[in-house]
Design a protein around this motif. Structure first.
Motif, short mmCIF file in Angstrom:
data_model
loop_
_atom_site.label_atom_id
_atom_site.label_comp_id
_atom_site.label_asym_id
_atom_site.label_seq_id
_atom_site.Cartn_x
_atom_site.Cartn_y
_atom_site.Cartn_z
N ALA A 170 -37.10 -79.92 8.48
CA ALA A 170 -35.72 -80.43 8.43
C ALA A 170 -34.99 -79.77 7.27
N ALA A 171 -33.67 -79.77 7.36
CA ALA A 171 -32.83 -79.31 6.26
C ALA A 171 -31.95 -80.46 5.82
N LEU A 172 -31.85 -80.64 4.51
CA LEU A 172 -30.93 -81.62 3.94
C LEU A 172 -29.84 -80.85 3.22
N ILE A 173 -28.63 -80.95 3.75
CA ILE A 173 -27.50 -80.26 3.14
C ILE A 173 -26.92 -81.15 2.05
N ASP A 174 -27.23 -80.82 0.81
CA ASP A 174 -26.83 -81.56 -0.39
C ASP A 174 -27.57 -82.90 -0.50
N THR A 175 -27.53 -83.46 -1.72
CA THR A 175 -28.26 -84.71 -1.96
C THR A 175 -27.41 -85.75 -2.68
N GLY A 176 -26.09 -85.62 -2.60
CA GLY A 176 -25.21 -86.67 -3.06
C GLY A 176 -25.05 -86.79 -4.56
N LEU A 177 -24.60 -87.98 -4.97
CA LEU A 177 -24.17 -88.24 -6.34
C LEU A 177 -25.30 -88.48 -7.32
N GLY A 178 -26.42 -88.98 -6.82
CA GLY A 178 -27.51 -89.35 -7.72
C GLY A 178 -27.39 -90.75 -8.28
N ILE A 179 -26.44 -91.53 -7.77
CA ILE A 179 -26.33 -92.94 -8.17
C ILE A 179 -27.51 -93.72 -7.62
N ASP A 180 -27.96 -93.34 -6.42
CA ASP A 180 -29.16 -93.92 -5.84
C ASP A 180 -30.00 -92.80 -5.23
N ASN A 181 -31.23 -93.10 -4.89
CA ASN A 181 -32.21 -92.10 -4.47
C ASN A 181 -32.14 -91.86 -2.96
N MET A 182 -31.68 -90.68 -2.57
CA MET A 182 -31.52 -90.36 -1.16
C MET A 182 -32.85 -90.22 -0.42
N LYS A 183 -33.92 -89.93 -1.15
CA LYS A 183 -35.22 -89.75 -0.47
C LYS A 183 -35.66 -91.03 0.25
N ARG A 184 -35.23 -92.16 -0.28
CA ARG A 184 -35.51 -93.43 0.40
C ARG A 184 -34.98 -93.41 1.84
#
Length: 260
Positions: free
Chosen positions: A39-53
């Motif tokens: 899979a590809a994840l295009i960007d990972t957001g702000l870092g306020i919360d953990n996107m890996k969840r």
């Protein structure tokens, strides 16, 4: 769909998801594209919360993170993933940070105008953008193979030196990062931006064939490709009137605007 206190997850199709942070003023979208083998994840957001969840719930395949550009609202959860890719022109930014951009300013932008509760793990006073070595660098024309799904990388500088857009050849989706979105201006007015490059990059978008939908990294999720007709007109107008330079302000068109 997933019910999460911070992220809003929306299914674009059976193998494509938008992961959005709608409680923040920037209305940031990241995108998970699932192939047969990875899979590809295009960007990972702000870092306020953990996107890996979130991505752990959507796929068990290995994930390549493809960075549209190294601004803090696009690399927030980079540290949670093993395989990170960025355009060669911004490798140094990913490793060392953006020269001349104070940490205090990044913290202020990240912490302001939030309309929903933030996780207890987020402290604006200690927040730091990700810094680290990428797994590899990308350049214009590169192809990323996910298994029966091919992504084509286009270098589109202007908003930042190594900004890229990603074209999903199999669906026709074009992920435009901060090069094209609606509602708020596309920025090219601070020192690390380049108005001439931005306009050239907008023109480059209009020459990509078989686009079915455009997904920018902010605001409305999904723009019809007809907006590219207006982009063509805007490019011509801005050049004709000598607006393609710092200090000429906000220029509004049907469906989008730019600020120099």
């Amino acid at each position: 769909m997933l019910n999460d206190p911070w992220f809003t997850v929306r299914k674009i199709d059976e193998k494509t998801y938008a992961i959005s942070e709608l409680g923040h003023w920037e209305k940031v979208h990241s995108f998970l594209l699932i192939g047969d083998t990875k899979a590809a994840l295009i960007d990972t957001g702000l870092g306020i919360d953990n996107m890996k969840r979130i991505t752990d719930q959507l796929t068990h395949l290995p994930i390549d993170v493809i960075t549209t550009h190294v601004h803090s609202d696009h690399i927030g959860s980079h540290g949670e993933y093993d395989r990170l890719f960025v355009h060669e022109a911004e490798r140094d930014w990913l490793v060392h940070g953006i020269v001349g951009l104070p940490l205090e300013q990044i913290r202020e932008n990240t912490a302001r105008d939030i309309t929903i509760p933030v996780p207890e793990s987020f402290d604006p006073n200690t927040y730091k953008p990700f810094q680290g070595e990428p797994t590899g660098v990308l350049k214009d024309g590169d192809c990323v193979e996910l298994g029966n799904r091919t992504l084509i990388i286009y270098h589109t500088p202007g908003h930042s030196p190594g900004h890229i857009v990603i074209f999903d050849k199999d669906t026709g989706y074009l992920f435009t990062g901060d090069l094209l979105y609606d509602e708020t201006p596309i920025y090219a007015f601070y020192p690390t931006t380049n108005p001439i490059d931005l306009v050239n990059s907008l023109e480059k978008l209009t020459k990509i064939d078989h686009i079915s939908m455009i997904y920018g990294s902010h605001n409305t999720l999904g723009l019809a490709p007809e907006i590219l007709d207006e982009v063509k007109n805007a490019v011509e107008y801005l050049r004709k009137h000598d607006f393609v330079r710092f200090g000429t302000g906000i220029h509004s068109f049907h469906g989008f605007s730019v600020q120099f």
